[in-house]
Design a protein around this motif. Structure first.
Motif, PDB file in Angstrom:
ATOM      1  N   TRP A 229     -18.928  27.091 -35.185  1.00 49.61           N
ATOM      2  CA  TRP A 229     -18.192  26.170 -34.321  1.00 49.61           C
ATOM      3  C   TRP A 229     -18.806  26.168 -32.921  1.00 49.61           C
ATOM      4  CZ3 TRP A 229     -16.282  30.944 -35.715  1.00 49.61           C
ATOM      5  CH2 TRP A 229     -15.915  31.816 -34.695  1.00 49.61           C
ATOM      6  N   VAL A 230     -18.480  25.141 -32.166  1.00 46.88           N
ATOM      7  CA  VAL A 230     -18.931  24.987 -30.783  1.00 46.88           C
ATOM      8  C   VAL A 230     -17.696  24.906 -29.892  1.00 46.88           C
ATOM      9  CG1 VAL A 230     -20.169  23.538 -29.130  1.00 46.88           C
ATOM     10  CG2 VAL A 230     -21.048  23.797 -31.476  1.00 46.88           C
ATOM     11  N   GLU A 231     -17.660  25.704 -28.848  1.00 49.32           N
ATOM     12  CA  GLU A 231     -16.592  25.658 -27.856  1.00 49.32           C
ATOM     13  C   GLU A 231     -17.147  25.068 -26.565  1.00 49.32           C
ATOM     14  OE1 GLU A 231     -14.846  29.459 -27.188  1.00 49.32           O
ATOM     15  OE2 GLU A 231     -14.536  29.875 -29.320  1.00 49.32           O
ATOM     16  N   ARG A 232     -16.448  24.093 -26.047  1.00 50.64           N
ATOM     17  CA  ARG A 232     -16.804  23.514 -24.750  1.00 50.64           C
ATOM     18  C   ARG A 232     -15.498  23.329 -23.978  1.00 50.64           C
ATOM     19  NH1 ARG A 232     -21.388  20.874 -23.048  1.00 50.64           N
ATOM     20  NH2 ARG A 232     -22.118  20.630 -25.200  1.00 50.64           N
ATOM     21  N   GLY A 233     -15.199  24.276 -23.105  1.00 52.22           N
ATOM     22  CA  GLY A 233     -13.901  24.262 -22.451  1.00 52.22           C
ATOM     23  C   GLY A 233     -12.809  24.455 -23.488  1.00 52.22           C
ATOM     24  N   SER A 234     -11.846  23.548 -23.507  1.00 49.06           N
ATOM     25  CA  SER A 234     -10.762  23.631 -24.476  1.00 49.06           C
ATOM     26  C   SER A 234     -11.081  22.902 -25.777  1.00 49.06           C
ATOM     27  CB  SER A 234      -9.484  23.037 -23.874  1.00 49.06           C
ATOM     28  OG  SER A 234      -9.675  21.670 -23.541  1.00 49.06           O
ATOM     29  N   ARG A 235     -12.243  22.272 -25.845  1.00 49.51           N
ATOM     30  CA  ARG A 235     -12.617  21.520 -27.036  1.00 49.51           C
ATOM     31  C   ARG A 235     -13.353  22.409 -28.024  1.00 49.51           C
ATOM     32  NH1 ARG A 235     -16.112  16.858 -24.596  1.00 49.51           N
ATOM     33  NH2 ARG A 235     -16.540  18.522 -23.111  1.00 49.51           N
ATOM     34  N   ILE A 236     -13.036  22.253 -29.284  1.00 50.79           N
ATOM     35  CA  ILE A 236     -13.693  22.998 -30.349  1.00 50.79           C
ATOM     36  C   ILE A 236     -14.100  22.034 -31.449  1.00 50.79           C
ATOM     37  CG2 ILE A 236     -13.448  24.792 -32.115  1.00 50.79           C
ATOM     38  CD1 ILE A 236     -11.290  26.041 -30.263  1.00 50.79           C
ATOM     39  N   HIS A 237     -15.340  22.137 -31.880  1.00 50.84           N
ATOM     40  CA  HIS A 237     -15.833  21.401 -33.036  1.00 50.84           C
ATOM     41  C   HIS A 237     -16.360  22.424 -34.050  1.00 50.84           C
ATOM     42  CE1 HIS A 237     -16.074  18.262 -29.886  1.00 50.84           C
ATOM     43  NE2 HIS A 237     -15.683  17.488 -30.883  1.00 50.84           N
ATOM     44  N   ALA A 238     -15.728  22.503 -35.192  1.00 52.20           N
ATOM     45  CA  ALA A 238     -16.121  23.450 -36.236  1.00 52.20           C
ATOM     46  C   ALA A 238     -16.890  22.703 -37.319  1.00 52.20           C
ATOM     47  CB  ALA A 238     -14.888  24.124 -36.816  1.00 52.20           C
ATOM     48  N   PHE A 239     -17.906  23.352 -37.850  1.00 53.65           N
ATOM     49  CA  PHE A 239     -18.793  22.664 -38.787  1.00 53.65           C
ATOM     50  C   PHE A 239     -19.231  23.594 -39.914  1.00 53.65           C
ATOM     51  CE2 PHE A 239     -21.457  24.810 -35.702  1.00 53.65           C
ATOM     52  CZ  PHE A 239     -22.456  25.375 -36.484  1.00 53.65           C
ATOM     53  N   THR A 240     -19.658  22.990 -40.990  1.00 50.84           N
ATOM     54  CA  THR A 240     -20.327  23.716 -42.077  1.00 50.84           C
ATOM     55  C   THR A 240     -21.347  22.792 -42.716  1.00 50.84           C
ATOM     56  OG1 THR A 240     -18.391  25.079 -42.551  1.00 50.84           O
ATOM     57  CG2 THR A 240     -20.060  24.950 -44.257  1.00 50.84           C
ATOM     58  N   LEU A 241     -22.489  23.349 -42.987  1.00 49.10           N
ATOM     59  CA  LEU A 241     -23.576  22.644 -43.663  1.00 49.10           C
ATOM     60  C   LEU A 241     -23.975  23.451 -44.885  1.00 49.10           C
ATOM     61  CD1 LEU A 241     -26.809  21.116 -42.285  1.00 49.10           C
ATOM     62  CD2 LEU A 241     -27.031  23.192 -43.650  1.00 49.10           C
ATOM     63  N   ASN A 242     -24.266  22.774 -45.994  1.00 49.65           N
ATOM     64  CA  ASN A 242     -24.965  23.456 -47.085  1.00 49.65           C
ATOM     65  C   ASN A 242     -26.028  22.536 -47.670  1.00 49.65           C
ATOM     66  OD1 ASN A 242     -23.857  22.079 -49.531  1.00 49.65           O
ATOM     67  ND2 ASN A 242     -21.931  23.114 -48.968  1.00 49.65           N
ATOM     68  N   ILE A 243     -27.091  23.152 -48.166  1.00 49.31           N
ATOM     69  CA  ILE A 243     -28.215  22.414 -48.741  1.00 49.31           C
ATOM     70  C   ILE A 243     -28.660  23.113 -50.029  1.00 49.31           C
ATOM     71  CG2 ILE A 243     -29.069  21.597 -46.500  1.00 49.31           C
ATOM     72  CD1 ILE A 243     -31.282  23.753 -46.686  1.00 49.31           C
ATOM     73  N   ASP A 244     -29.317  22.369 -50.894  1.00 50.54           N
ATOM     74  CA  ASP A 244     -29.995  22.993 -52.023  1.00 50.54           C
ATOM     75  C   ASP A 244     -31.189  23.760 -51.457  1.00 50.54           C
ATOM     76  OD1 ASP A 244     -28.182  21.640 -53.578  1.00 50.54           O
ATOM     77  OD2 ASP A 244     -29.616  20.146 -54.321  1.00 50.54           O
ATOM     78  N   MET A 245     -31.262  25.054 -51.769  1.00 51.35           N
ATOM     79  CA  MET A 245     -32.278  25.905 -51.143  1.00 51.35           C
ATOM     80  C   MET A 245     -32.857  26.876 -52.175  1.00 51.35           C
ATOM     81  SD  MET A 245     -31.825  28.167 -47.669  1.00 51.35           S
ATOM     82  CE  MET A 245     -32.353  29.864 -47.912  1.00 51.35           C
ATOM     83  N   PRO A 246     -33.779  26.417 -53.000  1.00 54.04           N
ATOM     84  CA  PRO A 246     -34.315  27.270 -54.061  1.00 54.04           C
ATOM     85  C   PRO A 246     -35.211  28.401 -53.576  1.00 54.04           C
ATOM     86  CG  PRO A 246     -35.414  25.139 -54.051  1.00 54.04           C
ATOM     87  CD  PRO A 246     -34.274  25.026 -53.105  1.00 54.04           C
ATOM     88  N   GLN A 247     -35.710  28.297 -52.343  1.00 53.30           N
ATOM     89  CA  GLN A 247     -36.627  29.318 -51.831  1.00 53.30           C
ATOM     90  C   GLN A 247     -36.192  29.783 -50.448  1.00 53.30           C
ATOM     91  OE1 GLN A 247     -40.409  27.345 -51.808  1.00 53.30           O
ATOM     92  NE2 GLN A 247     -40.693  27.512 -54.022  1.00 53.30           N
ATOM     93  N   MET A 248     -36.369  31.086 -50.179  1.00 52.87           N
ATOM     94  CA  MET A 248     -36.020  31.628 -48.875  1.00 52.87           C
ATOM     95  C   MET A 248     -36.864  31.002 -47.774  1.00 52.87           C
ATOM     96  SD  MET A 248     -33.929  33.503 -47.362  1.00 52.87           S
ATOM     97  CE  MET A 248     -33.660  34.326 -45.793  1.00 52.87           C
ATOM     98  N   ALA A 249     -38.058  30.526 -48.125  1.00 54.94           N
ATOM     99  CA  ALA A 249     -38.924  29.886 -47.134  1.00 54.94           C
ATOM    100  C   ALA A 249     -38.272  28.648 -46.528  1.00 54.94           C
ATOM    101  CB  ALA A 249     -40.253  29.511 -47.770  1.00 54.94           C
ATOM    102  N   MET A 250     -37.256  28.114 -47.203  1.00 52.19           N
ATOM    103  CA  MET A 250     -36.558  26.932 -46.694  1.00 52.19           C
ATOM    104  C   MET A 250     -35.443  27.286 -45.714  1.00 52.19           C
ATOM    105  SD  MET A 250     -36.196  24.820 -50.291  1.00 52.19           S
ATOM    106  CE  MET A 250     -35.314  23.447 -49.524  1.00 52.19           C
ATOM    107  N   ALA A 251     -35.222  28.554 -45.474  1.00 49.71           N
ATOM    108  CA  ALA A 251     -34.092  28.995 -44.650  1.00 49.71           C
ATOM    109  C   ALA A 251     -34.031  28.320 -43.279  1.00 49.71           C
ATOM    110  CB  ALA A 251     -34.109  30.507 -44.498  1.00 49.71           C
ATOM    111  N   PRO A 252     -35.152  28.166 -42.564  1.00 46.39           N
ATOM    112  CA  PRO A 252     -35.063  27.520 -41.245  1.00 46.39           C
ATOM    113  C   PRO A 252     -34.546  26.093 -41.280  1.00 46.39           C
ATOM    114  CG  PRO A 252     -37.142  28.716 -41.481  1.00 46.39           C
ATOM    115  CD  PRO A 252     -36.507  28.674 -42.831  1.00 46.39           C
ATOM    116  N   LYS A 253     -34.628  25.439 -42.433  1.00 47.39           N
ATOM    117  CA  LYS A 253     -34.181  24.057 -42.531  1.00 47.39           C
ATOM    118  C   LYS A 253     -32.665  23.940 -42.326  1.00 47.39           C
ATOM    119  CE  LYS A 253     -37.928  22.713 -45.700  1.00 47.39           C
ATOM    120  NZ  LYS A 253     -38.553  21.669 -44.861  1.00 47.39           N
TER     121      LYS A 253
END
Length: 269
Positions: A229-253
């Motif tokens: 999540w991101v906090e900016r003052g009293s504002r909060i935006h919470a997020f989640t991302l997932n991707i197909d990731m067959p190899q650890m080399a893709m981790a930075p993506k």
């Protein structure tokens, strides 16, 4: 327009209702192409964002955003909270002894605190903690927290790594929002300790919290996660991302896609 600003379903509404309403500006609007960061990195996945103003969630691939997957190391966030509440770990700086069995990551092979274990995603340290917590406490706390399918199965130190525990990107974003607002049915102390150890950085008046994860199991699709999540003052935006990731080399993506979307939305970066 590929961004989906949907009317919340009943489940989505329950997730969003956990946040206290705030009179905050909406996130960036317009014809932003939120699938472009996925295409740029050559990956398939989803992104879910919920905000403390109680508006509709922002979803990339809404069907996938509601599909449950094994959370892998993103479970270290609720796992820390549960450990603090159950008394399995006194605080963020209490030392968890190294069990003595060599692991695949040499950095894990020593005694360390959860504050140290979180950023390097020390699996054996959190498995040690899980054995202290025990399955009965996990069943209780997963139900209290309404975390995904609430199922710790029968193996206390593997259920978030291999299943049966699963959670959707939208559900996990909702969990993060409640944690960021101290809105979980847990003590303020445990929630504050947990928030502290997943703090990543600050920039331009905003603070970013987060945790990555990677689910890998033979015969199943490997899934890479980034949640926070991101906090900016009293504002909060919470997020989640997932991707197909067959190899650890893709981790930075994972972070590349997530950061690009947060920047496009005017949330962070």
């Amino acid at each position: 327009m590929t961004r989906s600003l949907l009317l919340p379903s009943r489940r989505d509404a329950l997730i969003l209702a956990a946040a206290l309403p705030l009179a905050t500006p909406a996130i960036a609007t317009g014809a932003a192409d939120l699938k472009q960061p996925f295409r740029a990195e050559g990956v398939t996945g989803t992104f879910a964002l919920v905000a403390s103003d109680g508006g509709a969630p922002v979803l990339v691939d809404p069907a996938r955003a509601r599909r449950r997957y094994v959370p892998a190391s993103t479970f270290k966030i609720p796992n820390s909270l549960i450990a603090f509440e159950a008394g399995a770990v006194a605080d963020a700086d209490a030392i968890v002894p190294y069990g003595g069995t060599p692991s695949r990551n040499p950095a894990w092979n020593r005694d360390m605190s959860l504050r140290e274990a979180m950023p390097i995603s020390n699996v054996p340290a959190f498995q040690q903690v899980a054995r202290r917590v025990g399955l009965p406490a996990y069943r209780d706390w997963l139900a209290r927290l309404d975390y995904g399918n609430r199922d710790p199965g029968t193996v206390v130190d593997r259920f978030w790594l291999e299943g049966p525990l699963t959670i959707s990107a939208l559900e996990e974003a909702g969990f993060n929002l409640r944690l960021a607002r101290s809105g979980l049915p847990a003590s303020e102390r445990a929630q504050a300790l947990t928030r502290d150890i997943v703090r990543l950085e600050a920039d331009g008046g905003a603070t970013l919290h987060g945790k990555t994860g990677w689910f890998v199991k033979r015969g199943q699709t490997s899934i890479g996660w980034w949640t926070g999540w991101v906090e900016r003052g009293s504002r909060i935006h919470a997020f989640t991302l997932n991707i197909d990731m067959p190899q650890m080399a893709m981790a930075p993506k994972r972070l590349a896609v997530g950061r690009a979307i947060l920047k496009t939305l005017g949330v962070y970066g």
